[in-house]
Design a protein around this motif. Sequence first.
Motif, PDB file in Angstrom:
ATOM      1  N   LYS A  17       0.834  -1.193   0.000  1.00  0.00           N
ATOM      2  CA  LYS A  17       0.000   0.000   0.000  1.00  0.00           C
ATOM      3  C   LYS A  17       0.883   1.264   0.000  1.00  0.00           C
ATOM      4  CE  LYS A  17      -3.794   2.115   2.486  1.00  0.00           C
ATOM      5  NZ  LYS A  17      -3.029   3.345   2.321  1.00  0.00           N
ATOM      6  N   TYR A  18       1.946   1.213   0.800  1.00  0.00           N
ATOM      7  CA  TYR A  18       2.859   2.352   0.864  1.00  0.00           C
ATOM      8  C   TYR A  18       3.451   2.669  -0.513  1.00  0.00           C
ATOM      9  CZ  TYR A  18       6.664   5.424   2.200  1.00  0.00           C
ATOM     10  OH  TYR A  18       7.498   6.495   2.282  1.00  0.00           O
ATOM     11  N   ALA A  19       3.859   1.619  -1.203  1.00  0.00           N
ATOM     12  CA  ALA A  19       4.462   1.815  -2.532  1.00  0.00           C
ATOM     13  C   ALA A  19       3.445   2.419  -3.497  1.00  0.00           C
ATOM     14  CB  ALA A  19       4.986   0.493  -3.076  1.00  0.00           C
ATOM     15  N   GLU A  20       2.218   1.959  -3.400  1.00  0.00           N
ATOM     16  CA  GLU A  20       1.182   2.523  -4.279  1.00  0.00           C
ATOM     17  C   GLU A  20       0.913   3.997  -3.941  1.00  0.00           C
ATOM     18  OE1 GLU A  20      -1.397  -0.098  -6.661  1.00  0.00           O
ATOM     19  OE2 GLU A  20      -2.244  -0.453  -4.640  1.00  0.00           O
ATOM     20  N   ASP A  21       0.896   4.279  -2.638  1.00  0.00           N
ATOM     21  CA  ASP A  21       0.675   5.664  -2.205  1.00  0.00           C
ATOM     22  C   ASP A  21       1.756   6.601  -2.740  1.00  0.00           C
ATOM     23  OD1 ASP A  21      -1.561   5.015  -0.861  1.00  0.00           O
ATOM     24  OD2 ASP A  21      -0.691   5.152   1.164  1.00  0.00           O
ATOM     25  N   ILE A  22       3.000   6.185  -2.546  1.00  0.00           N
ATOM     26  CA  ILE A  22       4.104   7.066  -2.932  1.00  0.00           C
ATOM     27  C   ILE A  22       4.155   7.207  -4.454  1.00  0.00           C
ATOM     28  CG2 ILE A  22       5.802   5.206  -2.654  1.00  0.00           C
ATOM     29  CD1 ILE A  22       7.811   7.290  -1.846  1.00  0.00           C
ATOM     30  N   LYS A  23       3.836   6.135  -5.136  1.00  0.00           N
ATOM     31  CA  LYS A  23       3.751   6.205  -6.596  1.00  0.00           C
ATOM     32  C   LYS A  23       2.679   7.226  -7.005  1.00  0.00           C
ATOM     33  CE  LYS A  23       1.155   3.853  -9.736  1.00  0.00           C
ATOM     34  NZ  LYS A  23       0.437   2.678 -10.255  1.00  0.00           N
ATOM     35  N   SER A  24       1.516   7.159  -6.352  1.00  0.00           N
ATOM     36  CA  SER A  24       0.439   8.102  -6.682  1.00  0.00           C
ATOM     37  C   SER A  24       0.861   9.537  -6.403  1.00  0.00           C
ATOM     38  CB  SER A  24      -0.809   7.797  -5.860  1.00  0.00           C
ATOM     39  OG  SER A  24      -1.224   6.490  -6.108  1.00  0.00           O
ATOM     40  N   ARG A  25       1.643   9.705  -5.323  1.00  0.00           N
ATOM     41  CA  ARG A  25       2.102  11.051  -5.002  1.00  0.00           C
ATOM     42  C   ARG A  25       2.948  11.614  -6.141  1.00  0.00           C
ATOM     43  NH1 ARG A  25       5.030  11.493   0.424  1.00  0.00           N
ATOM     44  NH2 ARG A  25       4.918   9.262   0.069  1.00  0.00           N
ATOM     45  N   TYR A  26       3.853  10.791  -6.665  1.00  0.00           N
ATOM     46  CA  TYR A  26       4.696  11.272  -7.775  1.00  0.00           C
ATOM     47  C   TYR A  26       3.870  11.498  -9.041  1.00  0.00           C
ATOM     48  CZ  TYR A  26       9.034  11.033  -5.184  1.00  0.00           C
ATOM     49  OH  TYR A  26      10.033  11.286  -4.276  1.00  0.00           O
ATOM     50  N   MET A  27       2.869  10.641  -9.250  1.00  0.00           N
ATOM     51  CA  MET A  27       1.993  10.856 -10.411  1.00  0.00           C
ATOM     52  C   MET A  27       1.276  12.197 -10.299  1.00  0.00           C
ATOM     53  SD  MET A  27       2.259   8.927 -12.835  1.00  0.00           S
ATOM     54  CE  MET A  27       0.924   9.604 -13.834  1.00  0.00           C
ATOM     55  N   GLU A  28       0.806  12.478  -9.069  1.00  0.00           N
ATOM     56  CA  GLU A  28       0.095  13.732  -8.846  1.00  0.00           C
ATOM     57  C   GLU A  28       1.015  14.922  -9.092  1.00  0.00           C
ATOM     58  OE1 GLU A  28      -2.466  13.335  -5.295  1.00  0.00           O
ATOM     59  OE2 GLU A  28      -2.161  15.517  -5.142  1.00  0.00           O
ATOM     60  N   LEU A  29       2.217  14.821  -8.553  1.00  0.00           N
ATOM     61  CA  LEU A  29       3.223  15.867  -8.789  1.00  0.00           C
ATOM     62  C   LEU A  29       3.415  16.081 -10.292  1.00  0.00           C
ATOM     63  CD1 LEU A  29       6.157  15.219  -6.279  1.00  0.00           C
ATOM     64  CD2 LEU A  29       4.941  17.384  -6.638  1.00  0.00           C
ATOM     65  N   ALA A  30       3.525  14.967 -11.002  1.00  0.00           N
ATOM     66  CA  ALA A  30       3.726  15.047 -12.453  1.00  0.00           C
ATOM     67  C   ALA A  30       2.549  15.766 -13.111  1.00  0.00           C
ATOM     68  CB  ALA A  30       3.896  13.646 -13.033  1.00  0.00           C
ATOM     69  N   TYR A  31       1.336  15.350 -12.772  1.00  0.00           N
ATOM     70  CA  TYR A  31       0.154  15.958 -13.400  1.00  0.00           C
ATOM     71  C   TYR A  31       0.022  17.436 -13.022  1.00  0.00           C
ATOM     72  CZ  TYR A  31      -1.504  11.513 -15.284  1.00  0.00           C
ATOM     73  OH  TYR A  31      -1.616  10.363 -16.012  1.00  0.00           O
ATOM     74  N   ASN A  32       0.398  17.779 -11.779  1.00  0.00           N
ATOM     75  CA  ASN A  32       0.376  19.197 -11.400  1.00  0.00           C
ATOM     76  C   ASN A  32       1.270  20.027 -12.312  1.00  0.00           C
ATOM     77  OD1 ASN A  32      -1.357  18.788  -9.334  1.00  0.00           O
ATOM     78  ND2 ASN A  32       0.199  18.799  -7.704  1.00  0.00           N
ATOM     79  N   LYS A  33       2.433  19.483 -12.608  1.00  0.00           N
ATOM     80  CA  LYS A  33       3.362  20.208 -13.483  1.00  0.00           C
ATOM     81  C   LYS A  33       2.758  20.350 -14.870  1.00  0.00           C
ATOM     82  CE  LYS A  33       6.706  20.536 -10.447  1.00  0.00           C
ATOM     83  NZ  LYS A  33       7.230  21.830  -9.963  1.00  0.00           N
ATOM     84  N   LEU A  34       2.163  19.273 -15.341  1.00  0.00           N
ATOM     85  CA  LEU A  34       1.548  19.321 -16.672  1.00  0.00           C
ATOM     86  C   LEU A  34       0.410  20.350 -16.689  1.00  0.00           C
ATOM     87  CD1 LEU A  34       1.664  18.015 -19.489  1.00  0.00           C
ATOM     88  CD2 LEU A  34       0.016  16.309 -18.714  1.00  0.00           C
ATOM     89  N   ASP A  35      -0.384  20.373 -15.597  1.00  0.00           N
ATOM     90  CA  ASP A  35      -1.481  21.344 -15.506  1.00  0.00           C
ATOM     91  C   ASP A  35      -0.973  22.780 -15.641  1.00  0.00           C
ATOM     92  OD1 ASP A  35      -3.291  19.335 -15.154  1.00  0.00           O
ATOM     93  OD2 ASP A  35      -3.313  19.456 -12.964  1.00  0.00           O
ATOM     94  N   SER A  36       0.208  23.038 -15.053  1.00  0.00           N
ATOM     95  CA  SER A  36       0.729  24.413 -15.029  1.00  0.00           C
ATOM     96  C   SER A  36       1.268  24.884 -16.366  1.00  0.00           C
ATOM     97  CB  SER A  36       1.845  24.531 -13.995  1.00  0.00           C
ATOM     98  OG  SER A  36       1.404  24.065 -12.759  1.00  0.00           O
ATOM     99  N   ILE A  37       1.467  23.969 -17.289  1.00  0.00           N
ATOM    100  CA  ILE A  37       2.072  24.365 -18.562  1.00  0.00           C
ATOM    101  C   ILE A  37       1.102  25.212 -19.381  1.00  0.00           C
ATOM    102  CG2 ILE A  37       2.875  23.462 -20.797  1.00  0.00           C
ATOM    103  CD1 ILE A  37       4.260  21.221 -19.235  1.00  0.00           C
TER     104      ILE A  37
END
Lengths: 325, 325
Positions: free
Chosen positions: A283-303
């Motif tokens: 579960k921890y690995a999935e959580d942290i993976k999702s966190r990085y995905m979210e970070l990635a999408y946030n950056k994409l949103d800002s473009i």
Amino acid sequence: MFEQHPFGKLIAEYIQNTEYPKQPADLYDPIMYILSLSGKRIRPLLVLMGAKLFGKENLQEVVPASIAIEYFHNFSLIHDDIMDKAPLRRGKATVHQKWNDNVAILSGDALLVKAYLELGKSPSAHIPDLLNVFNKVALEVCEGQQYDMDFEKKSNVSEDDYLNMIRLKTSVLLGGALQMGAILANAEQEQQQLIYDFGVNLGIAFQLQDDYLDVYGNPETFGKQVGGDILCNKKTILRIKTEQLLDEESKEEFQKLIDLDTIEDAEKVSRMKNLYAKFEVDKYAEDIKSRYMELAYNKLDSIAVSEAQKAELRMLADTLMHRTR
Amino acid sequence: MFEQHPFGKLIAEYIQNTEYPKQPADLYDPIMYILSLSGKRIRPLLVLMGAKLFGKENLQEVVPASIAIEYFHNFSLIHDDIMDKAPLRRGKATVHQKWNDNVAILSGDALLVKAYLELGKSPSAHIPDLLNVFNKVALEVCEGQQYDMDFEKKSNVSEDDYLNMIRLKTSVLLGGALQMGAILANAEQEQQQLIYDFGVNLGIAFQLQDDYLDVYGNPETFGKQVGGDILCNKKTILRIKTEQLLDEESKEEFQKLIDLDTIEDAEKVSRMKNLYAKFEVDKYAEDIKSRYMELAYNKLDSIAVSEAQKAELRMLADTLMHRTR
């Protein structure tokens, strides 16, 4: 996965139509061989997508930089496989296995130089900036590989150290690929940084998912032996997190699983999975993976381009993160 | 040899003042180590001299390209030493010997990338042309190293093959170094070609002299064991020419000297020298060396700058060709 994408075809065609000198055969044959093993060609695709995102129309001008990234990636595979003594790559014999170490060292070197040769075919005005990004990323990939080798011998690898290692070894190349595309589309510095960050965070999420799938992937679609990382005692996010959480009782069990080579494969995997379950590191690995995905999408949103222009990259990211192998 | 030249100091200073990251240590320590073994630093000197020849005044702008050439040279030493299983370099342990093969592979890779990083610090307008020449030369050096390794296993190496191999492995880097200096001084294409050709021919002459000195050098000033090439059956110009001229009687003697490992060192060297003398290959080697020197000087003569401006390069060439070690 993306072979049918028009960009995928552009890349495949360019590589197929490239002619190599016949001599010296032991220098050029291994290069043709590793490139023929193809792989997913995600990295060159990212260069083209990075350019298209920022409105680049003449994509022929972007192809050489995308090939440079693909060549660099293949160079690193040849040399990493020597260092890891890996017999197989994409199901075929590795270069050092098929030829020998010397051939693999030198043809790898030549392929790295050829990456720079391709880069040099980009429009002149952009070459200094492209070279800059490419060099920075290339050096970081070397650093990542060194840390990865260091970690094999190190008893205590922290989570931060691990995340930094996969960032360097895997992720910066994805970020750099996208940024190079952005450079060729004349994107501003700030926009370049956003797309780079998108790629890096996506890359980290991708690698974390790799760790996860190796244990929890569907054996029918995964393609590799499920549990392979556990069997070779690889320090993945799952193992590192588990080690951090071990209580006295579990510590003994964990150490046994690492040290004893008398435990049968299936049993070792199942007992290690019990430990993972106990401390909920899956579960921890999935959580942290999702966190990085979210970070990635946030950056994409800002473009600062339209949602429509972002659609393709978003789809690529989704596809990568929902893959089963 | 040229450490006291103002350019030599410029280079030494730049290298000494470069700070490397502390981590990962196994990546950067070997780089600092190989650079500290110094050597003659002739190649970076040539970049600076090439620029000065064509009237470049701000030599600080030339230093990064000269360092790129020196880094490339040292990268090739690290990797060549692995491939040749050489224990010593400039009297000290080689990188793979002091650390291990993996460290030598990866730190060599990083040093090659660092060469391109330095190149990227050149004035932007010149980077595309510099990259072009650098890449071409770098790939040729890889080809030369591959041919050199191929020749060890090959029974019959022709003189032309040998000359082509040393041109690629050693000489194009000297030519390229000079040409990069010329590019930074805005020299025209034709002038660039002349100085490149000067360097290549000088380089071939230099290597032929190496072969000669290894057998006929003064043991007191040569620095290495005289006859080393004969003892390890190296295919030098002397051996290749001899093999070409052998009569029936000498053929047997020659084959004995190559095959038998029961002949004592001093005797082997002396008997091989007898063969060399019989077919006058010592004289032949000197002749062909002189021919390349003449070619080099002809190219220098044709360059459209004053004799005074050429004086320093002429002196450098003379010094190199009259060295005793």
